[in-house]
Design an enzyme around this catalytic site. Structure first.
Site, PDB file in Angstrom:
ATOM      1  N   GLN A   1      44.443  28.027  37.620  1.00 37.47           N
ATOM      2  CA  GLN A   1      45.706  28.423  38.224  1.00 37.47           C
ATOM      3  C   GLN A   1      46.227  27.321  39.137  1.00 37.47           C
ATOM      4  O   GLN A   1      45.467  26.660  39.831  1.00 37.47           O
ATOM      5  CB  GLN A   1      45.546  29.738  38.995  1.00 37.47           C
ATOM      6  CG  GLN A   1      44.465  29.714  40.067  1.00 37.47           C
ATOM      7  CD  GLN A   1      44.247  31.076  40.726  1.00 37.47           C
ATOM      8  OE1 GLN A   1      44.949  32.041  40.433  1.00 37.47           O
ATOM      9  NE2 GLN A   1      43.275  31.150  41.623  1.00 37.47           N
TER      10      GLN A   1
ATOM     11  N   HIS B   1      40.476  29.878  37.731  1.00 32.79           N
ATOM     12  CA  HIS B   1      40.661  31.323  37.867  1.00 32.79           C
ATOM     13  C   HIS B   1      39.422  32.004  37.296  1.00 32.79           C
ATOM     14  O   HIS B   1      38.793  32.803  37.955  1.00 32.79           O
ATOM     15  CB  HIS B   1      41.954  31.753  37.169  1.00 32.79           C
ATOM     16  CG  HIS B   1      42.253  33.221  37.287  1.00 32.79           C
ATOM     17  ND1 HIS B   1      43.398  33.804  36.817  1.00 32.79           N
ATOM     18  CD2 HIS B   1      41.531  34.229  37.819  1.00 32.79           C
ATOM     19  CE1 HIS B   1      43.372  35.110  37.066  1.00 32.79           C
ATOM     20  NE2 HIS B   1      42.248  35.399  37.659  1.00 32.79           N
TER      21      HIS B   1
ATOM     22  N   VAL C   1      42.211  31.400  46.594  1.00 32.04           N
ATOM     23  CA  VAL C   1      43.370  30.843  47.302  1.00 32.04           C
ATOM     24  C   VAL C   1      44.062  31.892  48.174  1.00 32.04           C
ATOM     25  O   VAL C   1      44.763  31.555  49.119  1.00 32.04           O
ATOM     26  CB  VAL C   1      44.400  30.184  46.350  1.00 32.04           C
ATOM     27  CG1 VAL C   1      43.780  29.012  45.614  1.00 32.04           C
ATOM     28  CG2 VAL C   1      44.972  31.180  45.371  1.00 32.04           C
TER      29      VAL C   1
ATOM     30  N   GLN D   1      34.771  37.841  39.180  1.00 27.06           N
ATOM     31  CA  GLN D   1      34.868  37.138  37.906  1.00 27.06           C
ATOM     32  C   GLN D   1      33.568  37.261  37.112  1.00 27.06           C
ATOM     33  O   GLN D   1      33.572  37.475  35.907  1.00 27.06           O
ATOM     34  CB  GLN D   1      35.225  35.655  38.144  1.00 27.06           C
ATOM     35  CG  GLN D   1      36.648  35.455  38.618  1.00 27.06           C
ATOM     36  CD  GLN D   1      37.680  35.838  37.575  1.00 27.06           C
ATOM     37  OE1 GLN D   1      37.545  35.513  36.401  1.00 27.06           O
ATOM     38  NE2 GLN D   1      38.710  36.563  37.982  1.00 27.06           N
TER      39      GLN D   1
ATOM     40  N   HIS E   1      33.891  39.352  33.778  1.00 24.29           N
ATOM     41  CA  HIS E   1      33.907  38.491  32.585  1.00 24.29           C
ATOM     42  C   HIS E   1      32.550  37.874  32.249  1.00 24.29           C
ATOM     43  O   HIS E   1      32.118  37.911  31.103  1.00 24.29           O
ATOM     44  CB  HIS E   1      34.940  37.376  32.773  1.00 24.29           C
ATOM     45  CG  HIS E   1      36.330  37.871  33.000  1.00 24.29           C
ATOM     46  ND1 HIS E   1      37.105  38.379  31.986  1.00 24.29           N
ATOM     47  CD2 HIS E   1      37.078  37.955  34.126  1.00 24.29           C
ATOM     48  CE1 HIS E   1      38.286  38.746  32.475  1.00 24.29           C
ATOM     49  NE2 HIS E   1      38.296  38.502  33.771  1.00 24.29           N
TER      50      HIS E   1
END
Ligand SMILES: *[C@@H]1O[C@H](CO)[C@@H](O)[C@H](O)[C@H]1NC(C)=O
Ligand SMILES: *[C@@H]1O[C@H](CO)[C@@H](O)[C@H](O)[C@H]1NC(C)=O
Ligand SMILES: *[C@@H]1O[C@H](CO)[C@@H](O)[C@H](O)[C@H]1NC(C)=O
Ligand SMILES: *[C@@H]1O[C@H](CO)[C@@H](O)[C@H](O)[C@H]1NC(C)=O
Ligand SMILES: *[C@@H]1O[C@H](CO)[C@@H](O)[C@H](O)[C@H]1NC(C)=O
Ligand SMILES: *[C@@H]1O[C@H](CO)[C@@H](O)[C@H](O)[C@H]1NC(C)=O
Length: 228
Positions: free
Chosen positions: A36, A60, A99, A112, A116
């Protein structure tokens, strides 16, 4: 067929169903490595980022994905903590910052991994391997999107860009494979917010990203006037 035979049959059929369900639940045939652009990511939120964003593409996530669109998520549950990460933390803070809240990177990494990373077996072996893999891809293998764009003289100057120029610049860094782009409209301008590099399921080579953001979507990129 006797009762034993019946029980046997039922057991076999049931086991097959369970096996099918569990294997389809974690099915992936490629990986998306999504980065990102911090400035645009901060612009996407109604609340401004507390700390000023850098003009950098940072991670990301690394997402095991299914080219048919049924990307697996939440395959198991395990917590990532700072102690476990040890000396990986220093590099992760640079390439994979939260961020939105730079005092809390760990919750971003944990999210994450759980959503994922847990679905990446067998390519991804465990949480530490997930984070090591991302560090290897971004740093050692130079999959840093900012750097790839910069090598094609596309710097983050907030200028309007043609989609084809961005895509061609990325292709030079990915063995001529097609990336996936995500844009967002803010007031009258469209910004480049994410670039995804796609790799095969064992992370040994880039592939053309099999799925793109559909043309009509609010996140699709126009052919020109993309701010970066
Ligand atoms: C996966 O887990 C996250 C975090 O617990 C949750 O926000 C999300 O809704 C879950 N997604 C699915 C499809 O279960
Ligand atoms: C982190 O520690 C391991 C051993 O615990 C070492 O092999 C590795 O080189 C260290 N990495 C960095 C970046 O310091
Ligand atoms: C940022 O993270 C810290 C640590 O978890 C938390 O205390 C704080 O409320 C968070 N700030 C925002 C704006 O979410
Ligand atoms: C990624 O590339 C940008 C642009 O060249 C550079 O400023 C940044 O330091 C790089 N990040 C890492 C961790 O190498
Ligand atoms: C990695 O996967 C690709 C296809 O996705 C396959 O062609 C290749 O042989 C695999 N390489 C290894 C080392 O398993
Ligand atoms: C989206 O638009 C581009 C350019 O306008 C076109 O080349 C492409 O075929 C379109 N894709 C779809 C799925 O309609």
């Amino acid at each position: 067929m006797g009762i034993t035979g019946m029980i046997y049959m039922v057991t076999i059929v049931f086991s097959l169903i369970v096996l099918l369900l569990s294997s389809s639940a974690a099915r992936y045939d490629y990986f998306q490595f999504t980065q990102q652009y911090q400035l645009a990511a901060c612009n996407s939120k109604p609340i401004p980022c507390k700390d000023p964003p850098d003009k950098l593409f940072t991670v990301h996530g690394l997402w095991p994905s299914d080219s048919n669109g049924h990307d697996p998520v939440n395959c198991s549950k395990s917590t990532v903590d700072a102690q476990k990460l040890g000396n990986l933390t220093t590099q992760l803070e640079i390439i994979w910052p939260n961020v939105y809240n730079r005092t809390d990177h760990i919750s971003f990494w944990d999210k994450q991994w759980n959503k994922h990373g847990t679905c990446g077996h067998p390519t991804i072996m465990n949480d530490i391997h997930y984070f090591q893999t991302v560090i290897k891809m971004y740093i050692t293998q130079k999959q840093n999107v900012s750097k790839i764009l910069s090598r094609a003289k596309i710097e983050p100057e907030g200028k309007p860009r043609k989609q084809v120029d961005i895509v061609n610049a990325i292709r030079k860094g990915t063995n001529d494979k097609e990336p996936k782009l995500k844009c967002q409209k803010n007031n009258q301008v469209t910004e480049l917010v994410e670039v995804t590099l796609c790799s095969n399921r064992n992370l040994t080579g880039f592939i053309n990203c099999p799925r793109h953001i559909p043309n009509g979507s609010r996140y699709s990129c126009p052919t020109k006037n993309i701010l970066y």
